[in-house]
Design an enzyme around this catalytic site. Structure first.
Site, PDB file in Angstrom:
ATOM      1  N   CYS A   5      -2.374  33.849  27.694  1.00 42.92           N
ATOM      2  CA  CYS A   5      -2.902  32.479  27.728  1.00 42.92           C
ATOM      3  C   CYS A   5      -1.890  31.508  27.120  1.00 42.92           C
ATOM      4  O   CYS A   5      -1.684  30.397  27.626  1.00 42.92           O
ATOM      5  CB  CYS A   5      -4.229  32.391  26.962  1.00 42.92           C
ATOM      6  SG  CYS A   5      -5.500  33.530  27.543  1.00 42.92           S
ATOM      7  N   CYS A  18     -39.107  21.844  24.570  1.00 47.82           N
ATOM      8  CA  CYS A  18     -39.882  22.582  25.573  1.00 47.82           C
ATOM      9  C   CYS A  18     -40.091  21.723  26.822  1.00 47.82           C
ATOM     10  O   CYS A  18     -40.001  22.218  27.956  1.00 47.82           O
ATOM     11  CB  CYS A  18     -41.236  22.994  25.001  1.00 47.82           C
ATOM     12  SG  CYS A  18     -41.127  24.002  23.498  1.00 47.82           S
ATOM     13  N   CYS A  59      -4.872  35.147  22.837  1.00 54.38           N
ATOM     14  CA  CYS A  59      -4.340  35.853  24.008  1.00 54.38           C
ATOM     15  C   CYS A  59      -2.898  35.417  24.301  1.00 54.38           C
ATOM     16  O   CYS A  59      -2.629  34.237  24.547  1.00 54.38           O
ATOM     17  CB  CYS A  59      -5.252  35.573  25.214  1.00 54.38           C
ATOM     18  SG  CYS A  59      -4.506  35.896  26.816  1.00 54.38           S
ATOM     19  N   CYS A  62     -43.648  20.018  21.773  1.00 55.01           N
ATOM     20  CA  CYS A  62     -42.213  20.259  21.518  1.00 55.01           C
ATOM     21  C   CYS A  62     -41.347  19.557  22.562  1.00 55.01           C
ATOM     22  O   CYS A  62     -41.459  19.821  23.767  1.00 55.01           O
ATOM     23  CB  CYS A  62     -41.961  21.766  21.519  1.00 55.01           C
ATOM     24  SG  CYS A  62     -40.245  22.251  21.769  1.00 55.01           S
TER      25      CYS A  62
END
Length: 438
Positions: free
Chosen positions: A54, A194, A51, A191
Site C-alpha cells: 500500500c 430506531c 501494508c 428511540c
C-alpha cells in the site's frame, strides 16, 4: 515539542492522503453519500497503513487521482480503521482496488497494474464502457439520485411485509424453534435511532427475502425476550443462526445501519454457513458451463490417468480439493476435475499438461481469462494459489474461446485395469505349413 513531533509522526503513518492529493478519504459516514449514491464512476483503494504494498502504491495513486480529476472519482478507505467497509465489499487483502460503475452495490475488482498509467487507462476504459451501457439503456443500482428513497439499499421497492413483527408469545416458535436464520431488531418506539433505521431495515428485509428472515420486537412491551437476550439499549440487533437454537447461539450484529451495510453483513454470515460446494467431474459440456459460467471463477483440476494414479491416489487428490472448496466457499466458485487426456480440448485451451499431472487452472469465463497453478499440487501450494486469486491477483492468460468438452463416462470409483489382450489360438495351425511359408 517532543509530543507534537510524535503525534505528527503517528498521524503520518495512518493517513496516506490529504485533500490536496485529489484522493477522497472515504469512511462509513460518507461512503454511501459520496460513492453509492453518486452517478460518477469511482475507483477506490482499500488499504492498511502497515501494508508495504500500500505504501508503494501511494505515490502512483496520487498521480492517477490528479490526472483523473473531473473525469473519474478516486477514493481511498483505511480498511484497517474501517473494517466494516472492507467486510462489506469482501476485502481480504491489501491493497484491494474496486471499481464502482453503474451498479454501485456490485463493484468490479481492478485487475490491472499498480502504476499510475495502468490505473488511468483502466479507469478511462471503464468510463467508456459505462457510457456505452447508458446509451444502450442498461442501468445499474445504487447510483440514481431520483426515487431512491433514504434506505440506500438499491432500486428494489421496499416491502413492509418482509419484516415480521415478533412478540413474547411467538418469538420462541418462530425464531428459536424455526429452521431459518434470523436478524432481529429490539427497539423502543420513542428511540430516534430506531426510527431512522426503519426504512433501511425494511429495504434490507426486502432484498434478503428468501435467504433469511428479519423481524422486530418492541422491547418496551415484550420484556421477557428483551431481558432474556440482555437488551440494554436501542436499537439492539441480534443474529440467530439457522436450525434449532439455544439462548447462547444469539450473536451481536456489529455492522453498519444502512440497508446496504445490513445486506453485506448478512451475506457474509450466510455464505459462511453454506455447505462446501460439490466437486464435479467434467463429463459433459453442461457440467462445465453450469459451474464455470454461473460463477465468477471455476477451479479446474486435471488429475493423473487412473492407470498412473489408482483409486486411493485419486481420492487423496479429490479430498484435497474438498478441503480447499470448504476453505474458500465464501467465494462461491465452481469446482471441477477430470483425468489426464480425457478432455484434450480443455487441456489445450488452458495450457495444461506442460507441467505434468496433476495440474490446475482457474477460469473466469466472463472475462475470458485463466490463471494456471505453477506451484506444487499440495494443500499448501493450492492454498497459496487460491488465496492470491481471492485477492484478485495472479498472472492471467487470455482465453480465445471457452473450452469444448467431450462427453465421457463418469469414474466408477474403482482402480484402473489394463485392457486384456486376446489369446491367439494356434491349435489349428500346422507347424510344417508355417515352415513352408517361412
Amino acid at each position: 515539542m517532543i509530543v507534537l513531533v510524535l503525534a505528527a509522526l503517528c498521524a503520518g503513518t495512518t493517513a496516506f492522503y490529504s485533500s490536496g492529493d485529489g484522493v477522497v478519504d472515504l469512511t462509513p459516514s460518507n461512503f454511501d453519500r459520496e460513492v453509492v449514491n453518486s452517478d460518477a464512476l469511482w475507483i477506490v483503494e482499500f488499504y492498511a497503513p502497515w501494508c508495504g504494498h500500500c505504501q508503494s502504491l501511494t505515490p502512483e495513486w496520487k498521480k492517477a487521482a490528479k490526472a483523473l480529476q473531473g473525469v473519474v472519482k478516486v477514493g481511498a478507505v483505511n480498511a484497517d480503521d474501517h473494517r466494516e467497509l472492507g467486510g462489506r465489499f469482501s476485502v481480504q487483502g491489501f491493497p484491494t482496488i474496486k471499481i464502482f460503475g453503474l451498479n454501485k452495490n456490485k463493484p468490479e475488482d481492478y485487475q490491472g497494474g499498480r502504476t499510475a498509467d495502468a490505473i488511468v487507462n483502466s479507469a478511462l476504459s471503464k468510463v467508456q464502457s459505462m457510457v456505452k451501457d447508458r446509451m444502450a439503456g442498461r442501468g445499474g443500482s445504487g447510483g440514481s439520485r431520483s426515487g431512491g428513497g433514504s434506505s440506500g439499499g438499491g432500486s428494489q421497492k421496499p416491502d413492509p411485509g418482509a419484516v415480521i413483527e415478533l412478540t413474547d408469545s411467538n418469538f420462541e416458535d418462530l425464531v428459536i424453534n424455526g429452521d431459518d436464520m434470523w436478524l432481529v431488531e429490539f427497539f423502543a418506539p420513542w428511540c430516534g435511532h430506531c426510527k431512522n433505521l426503519v426504512p433501511h431495515w425494511t429495504q434490507a428485509a426486502t432484498q434478503l427475502k428468501g435467504k433469511i428472515k428479519m423481524g422486530t420486537l418492541d422491547a418496551t412491551v415484550h420484556t421477557v425476550m428483551a431481558n432474556r437476550y440482555g437488551v440494554r439499549g436501542y436499537p439492539t440487533i441480534k443474529m440467530f443462526p439457522a436450525g434449532k437454537k439455544s439462548e447462547s447461539d444469539a450473536q451481536e450484529y456489529d455492522g453498519g445501519r444502512t440497508a446496504s451495510d445490513i445486506v453485506a453483513w448478512v451475506n457474509d454470515r450466510y455464505t459462511a454457513n453454506l455447505p462446501a460446494p460439490e466437486i464435479y467431474e467434467i463429463t459433459t459440456q453442461d457440467v462445465f458451463d453450469k459451474n464455470c459460467q454461473e460463477s465468477q471463477l471455476c477451479v479446474v483440476a486435471v488429475l493423473p490417468n487412473i492407470l498412473d494414479c489408482q483409486s486411493a491416489c485419486r481420492n487423496k487428490y479429490i479430498a484435497t480439493l474438498k478441503v480447499m472448496a470448504e476453505k474458500y466457499k465464501k467465494q462461491q466458485w465452481g469446482w471441477l476435475w477430470t483425468e489426464a487426456a480425457a478432455q484434450p480440448n480443455l487441456e489445450q485451451t488452458l495450457g495444461i499438461g506442460g507441467f505434468g499431472y496433476p495440474a490446475m487452472a482457474a477460469v473466469n469465463s466472463r472475462k475470458k481469462l485463466y490463471v494456471l497453478l505453477k506451484g506444487p499440487f499440495t494443500e499448501i501450494g493450492i492454498n497459496e494459489y487460491l488465496r492470491s486469486l481471492s485477492y484478485g491477483k495472479g498472472s492471467t492468460e487470455p482465453l480465445k474461446d471457452l473450452p469444448k468438452v467431450d462427453k465421457t463416462e463418469a469414474w466408477d470409483g474403482k482402480d484402473g485395469q489394463l485392457p486384456v489382450e486376446d489369446d491367439i489360438d494356434l491349435s489349428d495351425v500346422e507347424l510344417d505349413d508355417l515352415k513352408d511359408e517361412l
